[in-house]
Design an enzyme around this catalytic site. Structure first.
Site, PDB file in Angstrom:
ATOM      1  N   SER A  81      19.882  40.185  22.760  1.00  0.00           N
ATOM      2  CA  SER A  81      18.930  41.289  22.576  1.00  0.00           C
ATOM      3  C   SER A  81      19.013  42.378  23.632  1.00  0.00           C
ATOM      4  CB  SER A  81      17.502  40.747  22.557  1.00  0.00           C
ATOM      5  OG  SER A  81      17.209  40.298  21.271  1.00  0.00           O
ATOM      6  N   LYS A  84      19.945  45.744  22.472  1.00  0.00           N
ATOM      7  CA  LYS A  84      19.048  46.599  21.675  1.00  0.00           C
ATOM      8  C   LYS A  84      18.733  47.956  22.319  1.00  0.00           C
ATOM      9  CE  LYS A  84      17.237  42.626  19.200  1.00  0.00           C
ATOM     10  NZ  LYS A  84      16.260  41.542  19.194  1.00  0.00           N
ATOM     11  N   TYR A 205      25.385  43.914  13.628  1.00  0.00           N
ATOM     12  CA  TYR A 205      24.329  43.399  14.507  1.00  0.00           C
ATOM     13  C   TYR A 205      24.764  42.108  15.198  1.00  0.00           C
ATOM     14  CZ  TYR A 205      20.004  41.281  16.084  1.00  0.00           C
ATOM     15  OH  TYR A 205      19.052  40.661  16.864  1.00  0.00           O
ATOM     16  N   TYR A 257       9.604  40.782  24.428  1.00  0.00           N
ATOM     17  CA  TYR A 257       9.069  40.016  23.289  1.00  0.00           C
ATOM     18  C   TYR A 257       7.531  40.041  23.328  1.00  0.00           C
ATOM     19  CZ  TYR A 257      13.912  38.365  23.532  1.00  0.00           C
ATOM     20  OH  TYR A 257      15.258  38.297  23.600  1.00  0.00           O
ATOM     21  N   VAL A 275      18.365  36.113  24.375  1.00  0.00           N
ATOM     22  CA  VAL A 275      18.315  34.650  24.279  1.00  0.00           C
ATOM     23  C   VAL A 275      19.545  33.983  24.889  1.00  0.00           C
ATOM     24  CG1 VAL A 275      16.734  34.501  22.308  1.00  0.00           C
ATOM     25  CG2 VAL A 275      19.207  34.694  21.911  1.00  0.00           C
TER      26      VAL A 275
HETATM   27  N1  GLU Z   1      21.166  37.537  18.170  1.00  0.00           N
HETATM   28  C1  GLU Z   1      19.862  37.092  18.493  1.00  0.00           C
HETATM   29  C2  GLU Z   1      19.002  37.072  17.250  1.00  0.00           C
HETATM   30  O1  GLU Z   1      18.916  38.036  16.572  1.00  0.00           O
HETATM   31  C3  GLU Z   1      19.282  37.966  19.524  1.00  0.00           C
HETATM   32  C4  GLU Z   1      17.901  37.542  19.865  1.00  0.00           C
HETATM   33  C5  GLU Z   1      17.488  37.841  21.247  1.00  0.00           C
HETATM   34  O2  GLU Z   1      18.290  37.868  22.161  1.00  0.00           O
HETATM   35  O3  GLU Z   1      16.268  38.033  21.420  1.00  0.00           O
HETATM   36  O4  GLU Z   1      18.394  36.062  16.945  1.00  0.00           O
END
Ligand code: GLU
Length: 619
Positions: A81, A84, A205, A257, A275
């Site tokens: 993430s 992003k 993605y 989050y 994550v």
């Molecule tokens: N590729 C992970 C997902 O979409 C990224 C999530 C994250 O790092 O928060 O579940």
């Protein structure tokens, strides 16, 4: 018993190998939080479960491009993430804010990262949750088609300052199991946020999440965010400051989050976690932090990474809303030319005019950042005194100019122009970033003069005062020995004798009359023209016009300490020291007078030099 002090060499020898305090602090954090074994490695993407839970690396990048590292900062892991914010910035920059904002919100959701909930308009809440990030990848895909992923990989590489690769195993693993994200993708298409082929968007993605980075990369990427989009290591402007500021805004409100509110309340640094175990924290105008430790807490944030950020923020009091500034430090010196004239040696008539009108030229030496508050303070200080005809702003110690500062200073210049005050800038090159920022606003005014050297600026303003009050500076005028202050008090007969021992020399423009290091075998009386005295490193010590002496230190020293060059064609009387010795035998009284005059001239120079030092230390 008396103990002898430790040898000095031991301390100096250790100096180069000692750790800077910030690195020491990171070492302490690393040692302390290594003991923290709580949390669990993410395994909903099966391949992520293989990460070594013991890994722990911390890296901090400063905005001058230095990177501190401790622990496993070279271990690659997937960005997840943390991609992003960068893809959001890329979308803003390449597609425009209007397009991006038409389908993605900027409100915190308060939901976990993988929530399938959309906002009231059936748009993703923000680009930091999966739905918003998938929508962003969809926008890039709509614009770039098959080239979308490559475009993202390259953009992230510019933030990191190196080419970034992909962990194919993690990509394949998420691609094989990421049905929740697929569900989000179809929900987005159902609501026309994505109008594309959903599997292709998901592929972009998943790949972007599997980009490999190290804690070091993350620190540099964060520092680029903290530095208005300029990578501090490579110097490249990776994204526009506009896109970066918007990105940091959503990181602030939604980066961590469903822990985002608590995070900004406690730590106060825009951040994003992934994550894969990474945390990226970007404190604007200060630093970028990257940490890697794969064990996550219940919100999906790296347990140790959170501890590092909390400790850093608390220890150095870095909460971004806990700030103040004192604009009064922005003026390092504020004076008029009565206290600090130029190094031009003035003739008596000019001196008289300048002594009467010294308040007409005000010099303000600024330091640090030309920010809104600093410029505002300067403008009020300026309005407080008598209104001068010339204001010189010396900017040689200005390190940055904010857009607000540049706008305000241009407004101040405009007002000064309306009042008939001439603004002069010194200490700034036309090729500098500061000049570009300031002239963006002031360009149209056209009444601003600039001189790189403060002394040249002061000299020019003095000339204008001399002209305005009826004085004239006749560079072609020829002067006689009787007008030389060094020879003041000599009788006509003594002067005639001295003149007979002198040779009249003629010089072309830009000719070197005296070279530093040469033996000092004569002294000169400038008859006409202009010369300047400079140190070998180029510092201009004085400008001399007809009627003044130079090389007179030959009376005291055997060697020349500075160069003397002509500014324009000039003539001078040259008196060899050997002939002066003969003159001394015949006219001891005249020589005593000359030495006394010399002492007076030197004392005056010393008084001026002391005043200059005083100006800087006392303001
Ligand atoms: N590729 C992970 C997902 O979409 C990224 C999530 C994250 O790092 O928060 O579940």
């Amino acid at each position: 018993m008396k103990q002898s002090p430790p040898p000095v060499t031991a301390t100096t020898a250790n100096w180069t190998s000692s750790k800077p305090p910030l690195l020491r602090f990171l070492h302490e954090c690393h040692a302390e939080f290594l003991a923290e074994t709580g949390g669990a490695v993410a395994n909903y993407i099966p391949e992520l479960g293989k990460a070594d839970p013991a890994h722990f690396g911390i890296s901090l990048a400063t905005l001058d491009g230095h990177v501190y590292e401790i622990g496993d900062t070279k271990v690659p892991f997937t960005i997840q993430s943390m991609s992003k914010p960068f893809v959001f910035a890329l979308a803003l920059d390449s597609l425009g804010a209007g397009r991006v904002e038409s389908v993605i919100g900027v409100e915190p959701s308060g939901d976990p990262f993988n929530s399938i909930r959309l906002n009231a308009e059936n748009h993703p809440f923000n680009p930091m949750v999966n739905a918003g990030a998938i929508a962003c990848s969809g926008l890039i895909h709509a614009a770039r088609g098959n080239g979308a992923f490559e475009c993202i990989r390259q953009a992230l590489g510019r933030f990191a300052g190196r080419e970034l690769g992909v962990d194919e195993a993690v990509y394949a693993s998420e691609s094989a199991t990421g049905d929740r994200n697929r569900a989000i993708g179809y929900l987005l298409r159902n609501n026309s946020v994505i109008t594309e082929n959903v599997p292709a968007v998901l592929d972009v993605y998943f790949r972007q999440c599997a980009i490999l980075v190290t804690a070091r990369d993350i620190a540099v990427m964060a520092a680029t965010l903290a530095n208005r989009g300029i990578n501090p290591v490579t110097g490249e402007q990776v994204m526009t400051p506009y896109a970066i500021a918007r990105t940091l805004s959503v990181m602030t409100s939604s980066g961590m989050y469903d822990f985002a509110g608590e995070w900004i309340y406690r730590v106060g640094i825009p951040a994003k976690s992934g994550v894969g175990g990474g945390i990226l924290a970007a404190l604007p105008a200060r630093l970028g932090l990257g940490s890697y430790s794969p064990k996550l807490d219940k919100h999906g944030n790296s347990v140790r990474g959170i501890k590092v950020c909390e400790a850093l923020s608390a220890h150095y009091d870095l909460h971004m809303l806990n700030r103040s500034d004192d604009a009064r430090h922005s003026i390092i010196a504020d004076y008029n030319i009565g206290k600090n004239p130029s190094r031009r040696v003035r003739r008596p008539q000019e001196q008289e005019i300048l002594a009467k009108h010294f308040q007409e030229v005000r010099v303000i030496e600024l330091v640090g950042t030309l920010s809104l508050s600093n410029v505002d303070y300067v403008s009020r200080r300026l309005a407080g005194g008598l209104r001068p005809q010339f204001v010189i702003f010396d900017l040689r110690r200005v390190t940055a100019t904010t857009r607000a500062g540049a706008r305000l200073i241009s407004e101040a210049f405009k007002e000064l122009a309306e009042l008939g005050v001439t603004v002069i800038l010194s200490g700034i090159k036309r090729t500098s970033r500061e000049w570009t920022t300031i002239s963006e606003w002031t360009g149209r005014l056209g009444n601003i003069r600039d001189f790189y050297l403060l002394d040249a600026a002061i000299e020019w303003a003095e000339d204008q005062i001399v002209y305005r009050y009826g004085g004239s500076i006749d560079f072609l005028e020829t002067t006689e020995l009787s007008e030389q202050p060094l020879l003041a008090g000599l009788t006509e007969e003594e002067l005639t004798d001295l003149a007979s021992r002198c040779a009249i020399r003629t010089y072309q423009p830009n000719e070197k009359i005296i070279a530093a290091g040469d033996p000092a075998t004569s002294l000169f009386f400038l008859r006409s023209g202009v010369v300047h005295v400079t140190l070998p490193d180029g510092v201009r010590l004085a400008t001399l016009t007809a009627g003044t002496a130079f090389g007179e230190m030959a009376l005291l020293e055997p060697q020349r300490s500075a160069d003397v060059l002509t500014d324009m064609s000039a003539t001078a009387y040259e008196l060899p020291i050997a002939d002066f010795a003969h003159f001394r035998k015949q006219h001891p009284r005249a020589c005593e007078l000359i030495m006394r005059n010399l002492a007076m001239l030197l004392a005056n120079r010393l008084i001026l030099a002391n005043a200059k030092v005083d100006l800087l230390t006392s303001t």
